[in-house]
Design a protein around this motif. Structure first.
Motif, short mmCIF file in Angstrom:
data_model
loop_
_atom_site.label_atom_id
_atom_site.label_comp_id
_atom_site.label_asym_id
_atom_site.label_seq_id
_atom_site.Cartn_x
_atom_site.Cartn_y
_atom_site.Cartn_z
N VAL A 225 1.25 5.02 -10.48
CA VAL A 225 0.87 3.77 -11.16
C VAL A 225 -0.23 3.07 -10.38
CG1 VAL A 225 1.69 1.46 -11.81
CG2 VAL A 225 3.14 3.45 -12.23
N ILE A 226 -0.09 3.05 -9.07
CA ILE A 226 -1.11 2.41 -8.22
C ILE A 226 -2.45 3.11 -8.36
CG2 ILE A 226 -1.78 2.00 -5.82
CD1 ILE A 226 1.28 1.64 -5.25
N GLU A 227 -2.44 4.43 -8.27
CA GLU A 227 -3.69 5.18 -8.31
C GLU A 227 -4.30 5.18 -9.71
OE1 GLU A 227 -2.62 8.92 -6.59
OE2 GLU A 227 -2.73 8.13 -4.53
N ALA A 228 -3.44 5.13 -10.74
CA ALA A 228 -3.96 5.07 -12.11
C ALA A 228 -4.70 3.76 -12.38
CB ALA A 228 -2.82 5.23 -13.11
N SER A 229 -4.40 2.73 -11.59
CA SER A 229 -5.09 1.45 -11.75
C SER A 229 -6.43 1.43 -11.04
CB SER A 229 -4.21 0.31 -11.21
OG SER A 229 -4.18 0.33 -9.78
N GLY A 230 -6.77 2.53 -10.38
CA GLY A 230 -8.03 2.60 -9.65
C GLY A 230 -7.92 2.24 -8.18
N LYS A 231 -6.69 1.96 -7.72
CA LYS A 231 -6.48 1.62 -6.31
C LYS A 231 -6.05 2.86 -5.53
CE LYS A 231 -7.09 -2.85 -6.84
NZ LYS A 231 -8.20 -3.59 -6.18
N GLN A 232 -6.36 2.90 -4.28
CA GLN A 232 -5.93 3.97 -3.39
C GLN A 232 -5.13 3.36 -2.24
OE1 GLN A 232 -6.43 7.35 -3.82
NE2 GLN A 232 -7.31 6.75 -5.81
N ILE A 233 -4.05 4.02 -1.87
CA ILE A 233 -3.29 3.59 -0.70
C ILE A 233 -4.11 3.92 0.54
CG2 ILE A 233 -1.16 3.90 0.61
CD1 ILE A 233 0.18 4.71 -2.04
N LEU A 234 -4.27 2.96 1.40
CA LEU A 234 -5.03 3.18 2.64
C LEU A 234 -4.09 3.72 3.71
CD1 LEU A 234 -7.24 -0.05 2.69
CD2 LEU A 234 -7.76 2.18 1.70
N PHE A 235 -4.03 5.04 3.84
CA PHE A 235 -3.16 5.67 4.81
C PHE A 235 -3.76 5.57 6.22
CE2 PHE A 235 -1.93 7.97 0.88
CZ PHE A 235 -0.58 7.64 0.88
N LYS A 236 -2.89 5.84 7.20
CA LYS A 236 -3.28 5.82 8.62
C LYS A 236 -3.88 4.47 9.00
CE LYS A 236 -4.70 9.75 10.39
NZ LYS A 236 -5.45 10.98 10.64
N HIS A 237 -3.28 3.43 8.44
CA HIS A 237 -3.61 2.05 8.80
C HIS A 237 -2.37 1.47 9.48
CE1 HIS A 237 -7.23 2.44 6.50
NE2 HIS A 237 -7.54 1.16 6.60
N ASP A 238 -2.39 1.42 10.78
CA ASP A 238 -1.24 1.03 11.59
C ASP A 238 -1.36 -0.45 11.96
OD1 ASP A 238 0.94 0.99 13.23
OD2 ASP A 238 0.25 2.54 14.61
N LEU A 239 -0.41 -1.26 11.48
CA LEU A 239 -0.46 -2.70 11.72
C LEU A 239 -0.45 -3.01 13.22
CD1 LEU A 239 -0.32 -5.62 10.57
CD2 LEU A 239 2.18 -5.40 10.66
N VAL A 240 -1.38 -3.86 13.64
CA VAL A 240 -1.49 -4.28 15.03
C VAL A 240 -1.09 -5.73 15.20
CG1 VAL A 240 -3.09 -4.63 16.97
CG2 VAL A 240 -3.32 -2.60 15.51
N LYS A 241 -1.51 -6.58 14.29
CA LYS A 241 -1.19 -8.00 14.39
C LYS A 241 -1.55 -8.69 13.08
CE LYS A 241 -3.99 -10.62 16.81
NZ LYS A 241 -4.82 -11.17 17.90
N LEU A 242 -1.02 -9.89 12.89
CA LEU A 242 -1.38 -10.75 11.78
C LEU A 242 -2.36 -11.81 12.25
CD1 LEU A 242 2.18 -11.27 10.26
CD2 LEU A 242 0.36 -9.87 9.28
N VAL A 243 -3.12 -12.33 11.32
CA VAL A 243 -4.10 -13.38 11.63
C VAL A 243 -3.63 -14.67 10.96
CG1 VAL A 243 -6.48 -14.15 11.39
CG2 VAL A 243 -5.98 -11.70 11.75
#
Length: 580
Positions: A225-243
């Motif tokens: 469903v996500i990819e059919a909407s034109g979005k891609q999951i951004l893999f290998k994005h490891d959370l470091v901190k919030l702003v």
């Protein structure tokens, strides 16, 4: 017969487990990609005790200083984590046409479970409609009222809509939705008289490709469903901190991730939804804030990517966390005789000693004794009940004993939740030898022609062996008279241990996840230590709190998965203004 107390503990760590013991299939199931942290927290002492110079607990440390941002991305909504919660949030955002990004630590989406708890759906039997008030107070009772009832009520009130949404989403796959009516309904919940309504839903293929395993995995459907909407999951994005703006006093406006391209900052104009899972994969954190786990757990059945990063990142910018710990521990961590519960060493990447994720027969209410051969408690209760009780006994483990008639016994027990697979499938029409040949060969399940021989194989010696044999004799007496005078177990869950061959196995808990997380309100907005809303930050799934305390309500079957999907949807719908 002397026992080597280090059996199964020789130089075992998370690294060696990943390098040798785990197969590729196991790694895929657990989502083990990228376990090792690559960013050192500023001045962090990773030991289990002490505090930082700033006053932060040692397990928490301090937020890292990041100055070299390689790339900046912008969106309205940022979702962090591609497990069932984050994927459900992403699929909802896609259907609502939101400008969103979904970032995931690993290089693939997480695996999922199939039991989805929901309340009074159109699939619920008409004669078994659920009393919502009673269910809410059952959740409160489990949590000793340390939960937030308004948060719990969101699952109760919105889970039926969630099931309809799932049904529509997966209908192209020729599926049906089934409610498990093998559980509950007749009051035979075991232990004490827990309320156990029909709430466990499962989506199954009408014509399954794999006989015996008809369940459809919803997570890949969410991804489609996500990819059919034109979005891609951004893999290998490891959370470091919030702003967070205004020196951690304003709204949360973004997050920093470590990627193969360097540090990437994602700014979110409307909100950030944390769906990063619990902290079961972080031994330092577990030792410090969930001490019952190493006292009784022997087996790994959690996603080792779940290292508590979302919880820590939230706390670094002022978020509050549940005070009381809780964990989902199942009584199925089978181990060899002589193995104790707990991590194999004191390192920060230690693992538990068991080589089996779950040995299902551990959930059967057979006789269970401790290292001294003494019966421990009523064996007919929640999965974590015997685990918690054994934590107060030597080694934190227990021994389960049964005889050749176990396949017939379990048909009478009719246990709840996923443990009913043991009586309905694993041992239905099969002998113990046929069902557990691998475990017997491994030496996890011991087999003997006499009880004395079984005692020897299980490691009982001297007075402990005499106590073990006396406990079996006493248990047979209780079975004969049909009354458990010692611990009050229901008569129908007593069984005789008289006919060879005899079987026994040592168990600890199998850890599935932790359940204490960031405090939230009924709209999944994260709260600070004054119980005020932190604008722009939401949390759902097992990185969020306010729902559990001390235990997992296992008799409310599928409530965790149902909550996770419901809350992931609610957070995004709230941000989008899509709720009534």
């Amino acid at each position: 017969m002397g026992l080597d107390k280090t059996i199964g503990r020789k130089a075992v760590s998370r690294r060696s487990f990943l390098a040798g013991a785990a197969t590729a299939g196991t790694m895929a199931a657990l989502g083990l990609g990228g376990c090792a942290p690559r960013v050192q927290e500023a001045e962090a002492d990773t030991g289990s005790g002490g505090v930082e110079p700033s006053g932060a607990p040692a397990w928490l440390g301090n937020a890292p200083e990041i100055s070299d941002i390689a790339k900046t991305l912008d969106c309205d909504v940022l979702i962090v984590g591609a497990g069932c919660t984050g994927l459900a949030a992403g699929a909802t955002a896609a259907q609502l046409g939101l400008d969103f990004l979904l970032c995931e630590k690993s290089d693939h989406i997480a695996d999922n479970h199939w039991d989805i708890g929901a309340v009074n759906t159109r699939f619920t039997p008409e004669d078994h409609q659920i009393d919502k008030g009673r269910l809410l107070n059952e959740l409160n009772r489990y949590a000793s009222f340390k939960n937030d009832a308004s948060v719990s009520k969101v699952w109760i009130d919105e889970s039926a809509e969630m099931i309809e949404w799932l049904y529509d989403l997966m209908s192209p796959y020729d599926i049906s939705c089934e409610v498990d009516t093998e559980n509950g309904g007749d009051g035979r919940a075991g232990g004490t008289m827990y309320y156990m309504p029909f709430e466990k839903h499962g989506f199954v293929y009408s014509n399954p490709s794999f006989p015996g395993w008809p369940f459809i995995s919803q997570n890949p459907c969410f991804q489609e469903v996500i990819e059919a909407s034109g979005k891609q999951i951004l893999f290998k994005h490891d959370l470091v901190k919030l702003v967070r703006e205004d020196d951690n006093a304003g709204r949360v406006s973004g997050a920093v991730f470590e990627t193969d391209e360097g540090f990437v900052q994602v700014n979110a104009r409307k909100g950030i939804v944390l769906a990063t899972g619990g902290y079961a994969g972080n031994p330092t954190m577990v030792r410090a804030i969930n001490p019952i786990v190493p006292k009784c757990v022997t087996a790994v059945d959690f996603n080792q990517n779940n290292t508590g990063m979302g919880i820590k990142a939230g706390m670094w910018i002022g978020a509050a966390k549940d005070v009381e710990p809780s964990a989902m521990i199942f009584d199925r961590g089978g181990v060899e005789p002589g193995v104790d519960a707990g991590y194999v060493d004191e390192s920060d990447d230690a693992i538990f000693p068991g080589q089996l994720q779950q040995l299902g027969i551990g959930s059967m209410p057979f006789l269970k004794v401790d290292r001294h051969g003494l019966r421990i408690t009523n064996e007919s209760a929640n999965y974590d009940a015997i685990c918690h009780a054994a934590a107060q006994r030597p080694g934190g483990v227990w021994c389960e004993v049964f005889d050749v008639n176990a396949p017939q016994d379990v048909q009478v027990f009719q246990t709840q939740g996923c443990s009913n697979n043991v009586w309905r499938n694993t041992l239905n029409g099969r002998s113990v030898e046929e069902a557990y040949a691998k475990e017997i060969e491994m030496g996890v399940i011991q087999k003997a022609d006499t009880l004395e021989e079984l005692a020897d194989k299980l490691g009982f010696e001297g007075a402990n062996k005499e106590a073990f044999l006396a406990a079996v004799d006493r248990y047979n007496h209780l079975y004969d008279q049909g009354v458990d005078e010692d611990f009050g177990k229901e008569a129908y869950r007593l069984s005789a241990i008289r006919e060879a061959p005899y079987y026994g196995a040592w168990f600890g808990g199998s850890l599935l996840t932790t359940l204490d997380g960031l405090r939230i309100n009924k709209n999944m907005q994260v709260l600070d230590n004054s119980n005020e809303i932190i604008e722009g930050l939401f949390a759902a799934g097992t990185c969020s709190g306010s729902f559990y305390s001390g235990n997992y309500p296992v008799y409310l079957v599928g409530n965790c998965m149902g909550r996770n999907i419901t809350f992931g949807r609610h957070a995004v719908r709230y941000i989008a203004g899509d709720l009534d």
